[in-house]
Design a protein around this motif. Structure first.
Motif, PDB file in Angstrom:
ATOM      1  N   GLU A   1       0.809  -1.217   0.000  1.00 11.62           N
ATOM      2  CA  GLU A   1       0.000   0.000   0.000  1.00 11.62           C
ATOM      3  C   GLU A   1       0.842   1.267   0.000  1.00 11.62           C
ATOM      4  O   GLU A   1       0.620   2.189  -0.799  1.00 11.62           O
ATOM      5  N   LYS A   2       1.818   1.349   0.885  1.00 11.79           N
ATOM      6  CA  LYS A   2       2.638   2.560   0.991  1.00 11.79           C
ATOM      7  C   LYS A   2       3.396   2.816  -0.313  1.00 11.79           C
ATOM      8  O   LYS A   2       3.475   3.955  -0.785  1.00 11.79           O
TER       9      LYS A   2
ATOM     10  N   TRP B   1       2.637   5.892  -2.925  1.00  9.41           N
ATOM     11  CA  TRP B   1       3.799   6.775  -3.148  1.00  9.41           C
ATOM     12  C   TRP B   1       4.073   6.926  -4.641  1.00  9.41           C
ATOM     13  O   TRP B   1       4.247   8.057  -5.140  1.00  9.41           O
ATOM     14  N   TYR B   2       4.112   5.819  -5.365  1.00 11.59           N
ATOM     15  CA  TYR B   2       4.427   5.862  -6.796  1.00 11.59           C
ATOM     16  C   TYR B   2       3.353   6.632  -7.563  1.00 11.59           C
ATOM     17  O   TYR B   2       3.664   7.452  -8.441  1.00 11.59           O
ATOM     18  N   PHE B   3       2.107   6.403  -7.241  1.00 14.04           N
ATOM     19  CA  PHE B   3       1.016   7.140  -7.890  1.00 14.04           C
ATOM     20  C   PHE B   3       1.168   8.643  -7.652  1.00 14.04           C
ATOM     21  O   PHE B   3       1.074   9.445  -8.579  1.00 14.04           O
TER      22      PHE B   3
ATOM     23  N   ARG C   1      -5.205   1.755  -7.139  1.00 12.98           N
ATOM     24  CA  ARG C   1      -6.602   2.197  -7.057  1.00 12.98           C
ATOM     25  C   ARG C   1      -7.325   1.707  -5.795  1.00 12.98           C
ATOM     26  O   ARG C   1      -8.074   2.466  -5.166  1.00 12.98           O
ATOM     27  N   LYS C   2      -7.097   0.467  -5.424  1.00 14.94           N
ATOM     28  CA  LYS C   2      -7.803  -0.079  -4.250  1.00 14.94           C
ATOM     29  C   LYS C   2      -7.392   0.601  -2.952  1.00 14.94           C
ATOM     30  O   LYS C   2      -8.075   0.484  -1.934  1.00 14.94           O
TER      31      LYS C   2
ATOM     32  N   CYS D   1      -8.450   9.597  -6.573  1.00 18.82           N
ATOM     33  CA  CYS D   1      -8.965   9.065  -7.838  1.00 18.82           C
ATOM     34  C   CYS D   1      -9.340  10.209  -8.783  1.00 18.82           C
ATOM     35  O   CYS D   1      -9.054  10.153  -9.989  1.00 18.82           O
ATOM     36  N   ILE D   2      -9.959  11.244  -8.250  1.00 23.55           N
ATOM     37  CA  ILE D   2     -10.286  12.419  -9.049  1.00 23.55           C
ATOM     38  C   ILE D   2      -9.011  13.068  -9.589  1.00 23.55           C
ATOM     39  O   ILE D   2      -8.952  13.522 -10.739  1.00 23.55           O
TER      40      ILE D   2
END
Length: 330
Positions: free
Chosen positions: A262-263, A267-269, A305-306, A313-314
């Motif tokens: 998750e982290k 972070w990458y996103f 996304r999850k 997300c927006i």
């Protein structure tokens, strides 16, 4: 003439030098005044055009200080690689030629490395403004706190920004370079952001020290520094190099920390979104890079996304619109 030295020592300090005539004496003098003395200083002449090397050469009266000359200007990353080739110490420390270290700095760190047989010791920094005079006392840079760590822990702290990505923020075992063929990326900006995760990925144990009252003394707002110039003008190379380094860093961290982290995925996103938004004016002129970064953004969003909030997300769709506009404005 360059020749590899054969005298062994505990620590090799690699100091690339390029147009730092105003600062090089102070940096080298702060090394020479260390209470820890079992070191060599490898001064890498990167062919500047000021009096830096004249001032650096004065220190070679001390046999621990050695000069290696590049055939031409190679840049910071490649100069560190050159320094590594001539390093004979059991441990390696990269110091910038415009910074300072307090008198007990190396003794405090080397004591931890030698007593615990750590692969690496990471330490804090103390910023000072260009022109500020630091007055060190004999007890400067003593250990205030210590946290032991392993590979995954250190990588997660790197991810969260608890530890620096900068190459001067740690001292590590030289065998890690040889055993893993680690090198700084040639010709790239942000070379520390690329190198540090690869190094952390191959350690087994280490510790994070908080030194007090001073850690590594980092000079900020220096006239003519690469980072100061970078903050004033964005270029295609900066964008391309940041993207290259981000992809390598993510790949390294993913290999170490595993998928579905998750982290890491969040972070990458966030990093992909931030990079695109920061360089959108540059991307308008480079359609191929827009396509590559769009693909990476889509993959980052799909993976994360999850874990993402509705707001994040927006953000993805807004950044996607930015990329689309970059393509349409060509």
């Amino acid at each position: 003439m360059n020749s590899k030295v054969t005298n062994s020592c505990k620590l090799s300090i690699v100091v690339p030098v390029y147009n730092v005539g105003k600062y090089i004496h102070g940096a080298l003098e702060s090394i020479q005044k260390q209470s820890f003395t079992d070191y060599e200083v490898i001064i890498v002449d990167d062919k500047g055009n000021d009096d830096s090397m004249e001032k650096a050469t004065a220190f070679t009266k001390d046999s621990r200080f050695k000069i290696i000359s590049n055939s031409k200007n190679l840049g910071l990353a490649e100069s560190r690689n050159v320094g590594n080739e001539y390093a004979n110490g059991e441990y390696i420390f990269y110091m910038d030629a415009d910074d300072l270290i307090p008198p007990q700095f190396l003794k405090s760190i080397m004591g931890e490395l030698e007593n615990k047989d750590y692969d690496i010791v990471v330490f804090n920094r103390s910023d000072f403004i260009d022109g500020e005079i630091l007055k060190f006392k004999n007890d400067s840079s003593l250990v205030e706190s210590k946290v032991e760590t392993d590979r995954n822990n250190l990588l997660l702290k790197l991810l969260s920004g608890v530890v620096e990505t900068t190459a001067w923020s740690y001292i590590f075992s030289a065998r890690l370079l040889k055993e893993n063929d680690l090198k700084f990326s040639k010709g790239r900006l942000y070379e520390d952001t690329d190198f540090t995760p690869m190094l952390f990925n191959v350690i087994e144990n280490g510790c994070i020290l908080k030194l007090s009252p001073y850690g590594y003394c980092y000079r900020i707002e220096r006239e003519g520094s690469i980072m100061q110039k970078s903050s004033l003008q964005k270029t295609f190379k900066m964008c391309d190099d940041r993207y290259f380094v981000l992809q390598r860093k993510y790949k390294t961290l993913k290999t170490a920390l595993g998928t579905n982290n998750e982290k890491l995925d969040i972070w990458y996103f966030n990093e992909m979104c931030g990079l695109i938004l920061a360089y959108q004016s540059i991307l308008k002129k480079h359609n191929d890079l827009v396509k590559d970064m769009g693909k990476s953004l889509d993959e980052a969003y799909t993976t994360a996304r999850k874990f993402l909030s509705f707001k994040r997300c927006i953000k993805y769709y807004l950044v996607r619109i930015v990329l689309r506009r970059c393509t349409l404005l060509r």
